[in-house]
Enzyme design. Structure first.
Site, PDB file in Angstrom:
ATOM      1  N   ASP A   1     -10.758   1.815  -3.184  1.00 31.50           N
ATOM      2  CA  ASP A   1     -11.277   1.603  -1.834  1.00 31.50           C
ATOM      3  C   ASP A   1     -12.801   1.640  -1.848  1.00 31.50           C
ATOM      4  O   ASP A   1     -13.434   1.314  -0.850  1.00 31.50           O
ATOM      5  CB  ASP A   1     -10.757   2.694  -0.886  1.00 31.50           C
ATOM      6  CG  ASP A   1      -9.414   2.320  -0.283  1.00 31.50           C
ATOM      7  OD1 ASP A   1      -8.997   1.158  -0.444  1.00 31.50           O
ATOM      8  OD2 ASP A   1      -8.788   3.190   0.359  1.00 31.50           O
TER       9      ASP A   1
ATOM     10  N   ASP B   1       0.818  -1.215   0.000  1.00 30.02           N
ATOM     11  CA  ASP B   1       0.000   0.000   0.000  1.00 30.02           C
ATOM     12  C   ASP B   1       0.853   1.266   0.000  1.00 30.02           C
ATOM     13  O   ASP B   1       2.055   1.232   0.279  1.00 30.02           O
ATOM     14  CB  ASP B   1      -0.907  -0.024   1.246  1.00 30.02           C
ATOM     15  CG  ASP B   1      -2.234   0.666   1.021  1.00 30.02           C
ATOM     16  OD1 ASP B   1      -2.333   1.502   0.098  1.00 30.02           O
ATOM     17  OD2 ASP B   1      -3.171   0.375   1.779  1.00 30.02           O
TER      18      ASP B   1
HETATM   19  C1  GLA Z   1      -5.691   1.797   2.282  1.00 31.06           C
HETATM   20  C2  GLA Z   1      -6.157   0.619   1.466  1.00 31.06           C
HETATM   21  C3  GLA Z   1      -7.237  -0.116   2.216  1.00 31.06           C
HETATM   22  C4  GLA Z   1      -6.710  -0.560   3.552  1.00 31.06           C
HETATM   23  C5  GLA Z   1      -6.208   0.628   4.330  1.00 31.06           C
HETATM   24  C6  GLA Z   1      -5.523   0.202   5.603  1.00 31.06           C
HETATM   25  O1  GLA Z   1      -6.671   2.763   2.366  1.00 31.06           O
HETATM   26  O2  GLA Z   1      -6.576   1.005   0.209  1.00 31.06           O
HETATM   27  O3  GLA Z   1      -7.689  -1.225   1.473  1.00 31.06           O
HETATM   28  O4  GLA Z   1      -5.679  -1.488   3.352  1.00 31.06           O
HETATM   29  O5  GLA Z   1      -5.280   1.383   3.572  1.00 31.06           O
HETATM   30  O6  GLA Z   1      -5.064   1.276   6.341  1.00 31.06           O
END
Ligand code: GLA
Length: 727
Positions: A547, A477
C-alpha cells in the site's frame, strides 16, 4: 536425473547444475548427505563420522554407541527417540506418546511430478521432471511418512513436500508437520530473510546463524507483511554476484514457520512448513495429511543468480492460465484518487483522462457494493451499492468497455462487516469462539472459509456479479488477519485444524473461480503485500506489492521482493505527491521509473494533472508499452542495494541479450559527491550496444561500466538508460 545405488544405499538427484544426496544409514535411518553444486557421481565416501558423543542416545535397535540420531545429519528429523534438536514432525499417538521413529521402507522414482490435491504446486512437462518418493514407516505406530523430491531438468532447485498416512486403526494427532528439513554440516552461514510491517514489506535482514534456535513465522492466518515465507541461507562471503546460497520458498499463504537451529557441533538445521502454533490435525485410519510444497533453490554465483532461478521457475512452473508469460495491462486504480468518495461523473472523468494517456484497464476499487461509504460496513454483501453509479455497475462497466478499455473490480470475499446484511443473517459464519466476542480489525470479521456453506454463499454472489458485469480483472483483497480462530462446525478436538482448513477452503474456492473465469486477470492483495507468497501466485499471477506507493520507500520494498518473486508479479503504481503514506514529495520522473520496474499502474486523480504532467505520463506509458516484455519478463539483476546506502540500481536484460534497461536511483543529494559507476551484467561481451553513452562493447559495459550522470541534482533523482545491440 535420479539414481539409487543399492550397495551404498544412496540417492542422488542431479541435473547438471545441482546435486542432492541422501543415504539410508544404519537401521534404515534416512540421513542427509549433500545439497549443492553438481557432483558427477557420489562415491559414498562422505559417511557420517562415528564418534561416541556423550548424552546422545543410540537408536533402540542399535548397540553401536558411536551412532546417534542426535548428531547425524537427518533428512526429516523427529524427536522423542534420541534426536534432541528441532524436529520436522510431532505426532501424538492414541496412547498419549509422542515417539515416532521413521525408517526407510521403499522408494519409487517417477517421471513427472504427481499433483497435490488442494494445494498450490509447481508444474511442468512430465518429460522434464523426475520425482523421488521415499516411504518411511514406524511399524509400532503404523504411520507412514512419504517424502517427495522433484527435480526439473532446467532448474537449480529441488521441490519438496511431505505426507503422513495413518495405517493404525486408532486416530493420531499431528501436532507439527513440516514440509521439509535440511541439515548443513559445520560451516559458517548467514541467514537472510524478509520481514516488515504494513506499508513496509519485505525488508532484508542478514545475520550470522549462531548456536541456538531462531524462529521466523506468521501466526496471522496469512503469510503476512511481517515475515515472508522465504529465507536464504548463505555463505558469509556470498554477495549478489558470488558465493553459495540456498533459498527456501514455501508455497503457502497461511501461518507458516521456519526454524533455524545451530546445534552444539555447529551443524545447521532449517525446518520449514505450516506453523505448528495452535495447530493439530486428527488423522483417522487410512487418511493422508499433505504438507505444502517448498522450493529449495541453489546458487553458487550469489544472490542474483538465486533470484534468477526463482524468477524463471515461478514464471514458467508456478504461474498458470491465460496470463502466464503474457504482458499485463497498464491500469488506473481509483483508490488513492477518490477513496470512497466517487460517483459516475467523477469516475468517467478518470476513465476519459486514462484513455487519453494510453492506460488500458480501469479498476474500480473499494466502495461500489452494499452500502459501503467507508470501511465500516457491507463486506459480505457483494451486490452493487444502489444509486452510487448512475448507470449501475454493469452500465458503467460497459461505458468503460465502449471506450476500448478493460474493466476491473475490487473484492474482499473472505470478510464480513458487523454492519452487513450477511452478518445480520449469519453472525455464526465468522470465526469465533462460542460465548466470546471476537476481535474486530478494520471493523470487520473473518468469514469461516473452512465451511463449505459459507464458501458456496460467497461463490454464488460472485457468480451473479461476474455473469452480469463485464469484468476483465479482479483485485482480491484481505484487510485483516485471523484472530479467534475457531469453527462452530468442528469438534473441540479439531479446532487446531481450522487455520489450515481455512486455507484449503480458500484454495478450493480460488481454484474453481480462476479456472471458471480464465479470461479474468486476478491480482492478489492484503492491505498491499500482506499475502505476497508463492502459494497465492499459483492462483493469481500478480500481487499488489505494498500500500506504500512512495517511490523511495518502494526501492527497499521492491528490492526485497525481487529476492524471490519475479518482476512480472509485482503491482507497482505511480501516485500523487505529497505521498499519502509517507507525505514525501518526489518528481514524477522517479515515480515513473520505480513503478515501471514492476507492473506499471497509476493511482491518482488524473483530472488534477497539469499539461506538463500529462505529457510526462504519456511518455512513460508509451515507453513502457514499447519495453513491456523486457520490464515484465526480462532477466532482473540487482546492482546497488538501497539497504547499503544512498544509491539503488537494477537492470533488465532481454533473454536474447539484445536489449537492456538500467535504472539508477539516488535518495539524498550530496555536495562534492564521489562519482558513481555501474558495472552492468548479463550482456553479450562480444556485442556492441547503443545508448545515450554512444556505442560501447558489452565487455566494456560489464568490466568498466558507466558513470552515472554527475549532474543529477537534488534529492530523489533517477536515471534510466536503454541499451540496444547493433548488429
Ligand atoms: C487495501 C488495499 C488498498 C485498497 C483498500 C481498499 O488496503 O491494499 O489498495 O484496495 O484496501 O479498502
Amino acid at each position: 536425473m535420479i539414481t539409487f545405488d543399492q550397495t551404498k544405499g544412496t540417492f542422488h538427484l542431479s541435473n547438471g547444475q545441482i546435486s542432492y544426496v541422501m543415504q539410508i544409514e544404519d537401521g534404515g535411518n534416512l540421513a542427509h548427505i549433500y545439497y549443492g553444486k553438481q557432483l558427477a557421481d557420489y562415491s559414498g565416501g562422505y559417511r557420517y563420522p562415528r564418534v561416541d558423543r556423550s548424552f546422545s542416545p543410540n537408536p533402540p535397535d542399535s548397540t553401536d554407541r558411536l551412532f546417534s540420531l542426535d548428531t547425524l545429519m537427518m533428512e526429516f528429523p523427529g524427536n522423542g527417540f534420541g534426536d534432541f534438536r528441532e524436529a520436522a514432525y510431532d505426532i501424538r499417538h492414541n496412547d498419549g506418546s509422542h515417539v515416532t521413529h521413521f525408517v526407510y521402507q521403499e522408494h519409487q522414482i517417477m517421471q513427472g511430478k504427481p499433483s497435490i490435491a488442494g494445494l498450490p504446486q509447481t508444474h511442468g512437462e512430465a518429460e522434464a521432471i523426475e520425482t523421488l518418493c521415499l516411504s518411511l514407516v514406524d511399524e509400532t505406530a503404523k504411520v507412514e511418512l512419504k517424502l517427495f523430491y522433484s527435480i526439473f531438468a532446467d532448474t537449480a532447485a529441488i521441490v519438496r513436500s511431505s505426507q503422513l498416512i495413518n495405517h493404525h486403526e486408532a486416530q493420531v494427532s499431528i501436532e507439527q508437520f513440516a514440509s521439509q528439513s535440511l541439515d548443513f554440516p559445520n560451516r559458517p552461514l548467514d541467514l537472510i530473510h524478509l520481514h516488515g510491517a504494513w506499508a513496509r514489506e519485505r525488508q532484508i535482514t542478514r545475520e550470522p546463524i549462531q548456536i541456538g534456535t531462531k524462529r521466523l513465522d506468521s501466526k496471522r492466518g496469512a503469510s503476512s507483511h511481517q515475515q515472508n515465507p522465504f529465507s536464504i541461507v548463505a555463505d558469509p562471503q556470498t554477495t549478489e554476484n558470488q558465493g553459495e546460497c540456498f533459498g527456501f520458498s514455501l508455497l503457502y499463504s497461511g501461518s507458516h514457520e521456519t526454524i533455524i537451529q545451530r546445534d552444539p557441533y555447529q551443524q545447521t538445521r532449517v525446518v520449514m512448513g505450516i506453523n505448528s502454533y495452535h495447530f493439530n490435525w486428527q488423522l483417522n485410519h487410512g487418511e493422508v495429511f499433505q504438507a505444502p510444497e517448498v522450493v529449495i533453490a541453489y546458487s553458487d554465483q550469489g544472490l542474483n543468480q538465486l533470484s534468477h532461478v526463482y524468477h524463471n521457475f515461478y514464471d514458467q512452473h508456478l504461474i498458470r492460465g491465460t496470463y502466464k508469460n503474457q504482458e499485463r495491462p497498464i491500469l488506473i486504480n481509483n483508490w488513492e484518487a477518490t477513496y470512497f468518495d466517487f460517483n459516475e461523473d467523477k469516475l468517467e472523468q478518470l476513465v476519459s483522462e486514462a484513455k487519453d494517456l494510453g492506460i488500458e484497464l480501469f479498476v474500480l476499487d473499494d466502495g461500489w457494493f452494499g452500502k459501503r461509504e467507508d470501511d465500516r460496513t457491507s463486506l459480505g454483501d457483494w451486490v452493487e451499492n444502489e444509486g452510487k453509479l448512475a448507470s449501475g455497475l454493469a452500465g458503467f462497466a460497459n461505458k468503460v468497455k465502449d471506450k476500448g478499455m478493460q474493466f476491473g473490480l475490487w473484492l474482499e470475499p473472505e470478510m464480513m462487516s458487523g454492519d452487513s446484511d450477511l452478518y445480520r443473517a449469519h453472525p455464526e459464519w465468522r470465526l469465533e469462539v462460542p460465548n466470546r466476542q471476537p476481535s474486530l480489525s478494520r471493523s470487520q470479521y473473518v468469514l469461516d472459509f473452512s465451511r463449505q456453506d459459507v464458501r458456496d454463499h460467497i461463490y454464488r454472489q460472485l457468480q451473479d456479479l461476474f455473469d452480469r458485469v463485464p469484468i476483465d480483472y479482479i483485485k482480491w483483497d484481505m484487510n485483516r488477519n485471523m484472530s479467534d480462530v475457531y469453527s462452530l462446525l468442528l469438534a473441540p478436538a479439531q479446532q487446531g485444524e481450522v487455520a489450515h482448513r481455512y486455507m484449503l477452503g480458500l484454495y478450493d474456492f480460488l481454484e474453481t473461480l480462476t479456472t471458471t473465469y480464465p479470461h479474468i486477470l486476478f491480482e492478489g492483495c492484503s492491505g498491499g503485500g500482506g499475502r505476497f507468497d508463492a502459494g497465492f501466485l499459483y492462483y493469481m499471477p500478480q500481487i499488489w506489492t505494498s500500500d506504500n506507493t512512495d517511490a523511495i520507500a518502494r526501492l527497499k520494498i521492491q528490492y526485497g521482493t525481487s529476492l524471490v518473486y519475479p518482476p512480472s508479479t509485482m503491482g507497482s503504481h505511480v501516485s500523487a505527491v505529497p505521498n499519502h503514506q509517507t507525505h514525501r514529495n518526489t518528481d514524477l520522473s522517479i515515480r515513473g521509473h520505480v513503478a515501471m520496474s514492476g507492473l506499471l499502474g497509476y493511482e491518482l486523480d488524473l483530472t488534477q494533472l497539469s499539461t506538463e504532467e500529462k505529457a510526462v505520463i504519456t511518455e512513460q506509458i508509451s515507453f513502457y508499452k514499447k519495453h513491456r516484455r523486457l520490464l515484465q519478463f526480462g532477466t532482473f539483476v540487482r546492482l546497488l542495494s538501497p539497504f547499503d546506502g544512498n544509491d539503488t540500481a537494477w537492470m533488465y536484460i532481454s533473454k536474447d541479450q539484445s536489449e537492456a534497461l538500467v535504472f539508477y536511483f539516488r535518495v539524498l543529494a550530496e555536495a562534492s559527491a564521489p562519482f558513481v559507476t555501474l558495472k552492468l551484467q548479463g550482456l553479450a561481451a562480444e556485442k556492441q550496444y547503443e545508448s545515450d553513452y554512444g556505442v560501447i562493447g558489452g565487455d566494456e559495459l560489464m568490466q568498466m561500466g558507466i558513470y552515472i550522470d554527475p549532474h543529477l541534482a537534488g534529492d530523489y533523482v533517477s536515471q534510466m538508460i536503454h541499451f540496444k545491440v547493433i548488429e
